[in-house]
Scaffold this motif. Structure first.
Motif, PDB file in Angstrom:
ATOM      1  N   GLY A 118       0.821  -1.193   0.000  1.00 18.87           N
ATOM      2  CA  GLY A 118       0.000   0.000   0.000  1.00 18.87           C
ATOM      3  C   GLY A 118       0.860   1.250   0.000  1.00 18.87           C
ATOM      4  N   PRO A 119       0.250   2.426  -0.189  1.00 16.28           N
ATOM      5  CA  PRO A 119       1.008   3.674  -0.191  1.00 16.28           C
ATOM      6  C   PRO A 119       1.688   3.919   1.152  1.00 16.28           C
ATOM      7  CG  PRO A 119      -1.356   4.099  -0.102  1.00 16.28           C
ATOM      8  CD  PRO A 119      -1.203   2.642  -0.375  1.00 16.28           C
ATOM      9  N   LEU A 120       2.911   4.388   1.090  1.00 20.11           N
ATOM     10  CA  LEU A 120       3.713   4.586   2.303  1.00 20.11           C
ATOM     11  C   LEU A 120       3.739   6.033   2.761  1.00 20.11           C
ATOM     12  CD1 LEU A 120       6.738   2.279   1.376  1.00 20.11           C
ATOM     13  CD2 LEU A 120       4.755   1.719   2.774  1.00 20.11           C
ATOM     14  N   ASP A 121       3.376   6.973   1.905  1.00 12.46           N
ATOM     15  CA  ASP A 121       3.407   8.385   2.278  1.00 12.46           C
ATOM     16  C   ASP A 121       2.394   8.651   3.376  1.00 12.46           C
ATOM     17  OD1 ASP A 121       5.267   8.742   0.323  1.00 12.46           O
ATOM     18  OD2 ASP A 121       3.845   9.517  -1.167  1.00 12.46           O
ATOM     19  N   GLY A 122       2.870   9.301   4.445  1.00 17.20           N
ATOM     20  CA  GLY A 122       1.971   9.615   5.548  1.00 17.20           C
ATOM     21  C   GLY A 122       1.632   8.411   6.408  1.00 17.20           C
ATOM     22  N   GLY A 123       2.454   7.358   6.342  1.00 11.07           N
ATOM     23  CA  GLY A 123       2.209   6.164   7.139  1.00 11.07           C
ATOM     24  C   GLY A 123       1.649   5.040   6.294  1.00 11.07           C
ATOM     25  N   PRO A 124       1.727   3.810   6.780  1.00  3.01           N
ATOM     26  CA  PRO A 124       1.258   2.653   6.017  1.00  3.01           C
ATOM     27  C   PRO A 124      -0.218   2.766   5.650  1.00  3.01           C
ATOM     28  CG  PRO A 124       2.543   1.969   7.920  1.00  3.01           C
ATOM     29  CD  PRO A 124       2.280   3.439   8.075  1.00  3.01           C
ATOM     30  N   GLY A 125      -0.504   2.583   4.389  1.00  2.00           N
ATOM     31  CA  GLY A 125      -1.881   2.557   3.915  1.00  2.00           C
ATOM     32  C   GLY A 125      -2.208   1.188   3.393  1.00  2.00           C
ATOM     33  N   CYS A 126      -3.483   0.895   3.227  1.00  4.24           N
ATOM     34  CA  CYS A 126      -3.895  -0.423   2.747  1.00  4.24           C
ATOM     35  C   CYS A 126      -3.695  -0.531   1.242  1.00  4.24           C
ATOM     36  CB  CYS A 126      -5.357  -0.667   3.094  1.00  4.24           C
ATOM     37  SG  CYS A 126      -5.629  -1.014   4.834  1.00  4.24           S
TER      38      CYS A 126
END
Length: 401
Positions: A118-126
């Motif tokens: 998942g996207p890593l910008d701004g913390g782990p995303g799904c």
């Protein structure tokens, strides 16, 4: 010795994946109408959530407890070996449908580049937050965050006789569900369970074929069942290649023990039941998702400490013995989970039990050895001759120089 068995798969994941196991021998393979073979069914995938036990148990809420596989169809579990299943959001994306034409490496029939996360910008995303729209059914950030799946077994031929205490988790696969193919380890000490007598194309009678290779004390056939709680599927199965006579122990509820390993339930454990209206058996702090990994006391791979005659929780001390370099009294050297620089007799016993051994012994402050045969009486010496302090507790002794 041959006994009847019901095998059940408890498939659960911190990834909250809407995925099911697909393999020959499964119940509701074509849906819940036995007269229709729906190659695009996803009935078994629907999650079980906040239901009374009468509904989530055996997927009875959708009638899958009464739609068995075709006669003679059974999943083989080779003792001490492995078995492979498929995981998918729909039968259409497995080799059980459409001649496998819609199959890829993934659980939704799509193709992806790796590594996939998942996207890593701004913390782990799904995964579903990715702009590529390829999130699929896996509600997690990456494979590393998929927290494991498990299968459980009960030696009962009638599904109505299965309960939480005789249904024992026997294998765990870490970082799943993820891709379509999944391979699980089988304990080596399972009792032999033959498939029920039936004619299979190309194989003749399964009963006849099995009897040709079985030992003389086999007395009757057995069939078995499998299923994944939040996803609880039933399957028929049979165990092959075993000469063991060991029986399963009584399953206890697992315990959340991420903060203190001493809290972990030892030995045979139940599958995790959580977030149901009734019948829950785990209550993690702050509603933390209970995973099939060490945080709940489940080690990866075959669970070899589930049998009655592995090392007991209150072992008997046999005394001190003179070991030899070849052959060793106990042939298997093992690393304890805490690291052998923290070795104590109790930790060695626990590690040997988890690995499926009957005997344990400590040497040279940091060595743990396991075996299944009692030490020769002629090698016994006085306990006073073993005076080296244990690396993990200097008040106890672990061998001699």
């Amino acid at each position: 010795m041959l006994t009847n068995a019901v095998l059940l798969a408890a498939l659960a994941s911190g990834a909250f994946a809407q995925i099911a196991v697909w393999t020959p021998g499964m119940y509701c393979r074509g849906g819940n109408n036995s007269a229709v073979d729906d190659q695009d069914t996803n009935l078994v995938v629907n999650p079980l959530y906040q239901l009374p036990k009468s509904k989530w148990w055996m997927q009875s809420d959708r009638g899958c407890d009464v739609v068995p596989p075709a006669a003679g169809e059974s999943l083989a579990l080779p003792a001490g070996g492995t078995f492979e299943v498929e995981m998918a959001e729909n039968r259409a994306f497995t080799t059980l449908s459409h001649n496998g034409e819609r199959v890829t490496d993934w659980t939704d029939g799509k193709t992806r580049s790796e590594p996939w996360h998942g996207p890593l910008d701004g913390g782990p995303g799904c995964l579903v937050d990715n702009p590529d729209g390829l999130g699929g059914p896996l509600h997690t950030q990456s494979q590393e965050r998929a927290t494991g799946t498990a299968f459980a077994i009960s030696y009962n031929s009638n599904i109505a006789d299965v309960n939480m205490e005789n249904l024992v988790v026997f294998t765990v696969l870490k970082n799943t569900p993820w891709k379509r193919k999944a391979v699980y380890d089988v304990p080596k000490n399972f009792l032999l369970v033959l498939p029920a007598a039936a004619t299979v194309p190309g194989c003749g009678s399964l009963m006849d074929a099995a009897n040709k290779t079985c030992t003389s004390n086999l007395s009757k056939n057995a069939s078995a069942f499998i299923f994944p709680v939040k996803y609880m599927q039933n399957f028929k199965c049979h165990v092959t290649g075993s000469t063991s006579t060991k029986k399963l122990g009584k399953a206890k509820p697992p315990v959340y023990c991420a903060d203190d390993a001493s809290k972990c339930a030892k030995g045979p454990k139940q599958m995790i039941v959580w977030h149901q209206a009734e019948g829950n058996n785990v209550f993690p702090p702050n509603d933390v998702t209970p995973p099939y990994n060490l945080k709940m006391g489940f080690s990866p791979g075959a669970q070899n400490d589930i049998f009655e005659d592995t090392l007991s929780t209150s072992p008997t001390k046999l005394g001190s013995y003179t070991d030899t370099s070849s052959p060793r009294i106990f042939p298997t050297s093992i690393q304890i989970p805490e690291g052998n620089t923290n070795l104590t007799p109790e930790r060695c016993i626990s590690a040997c039990k988890s690995a499926g051994y009957t005997y344990a012994g400590v040497e040279y402050m940091t060595e743990c050895w396991c075996g299944n045969s009692a030490p020769p009486s002629g090698l016994k010496i006085a306990d006073s001759e073993c005076d080296l302090p244990c690396a993990g507790d200097s008040s106890k002794t672990c061998g001699a120089a």
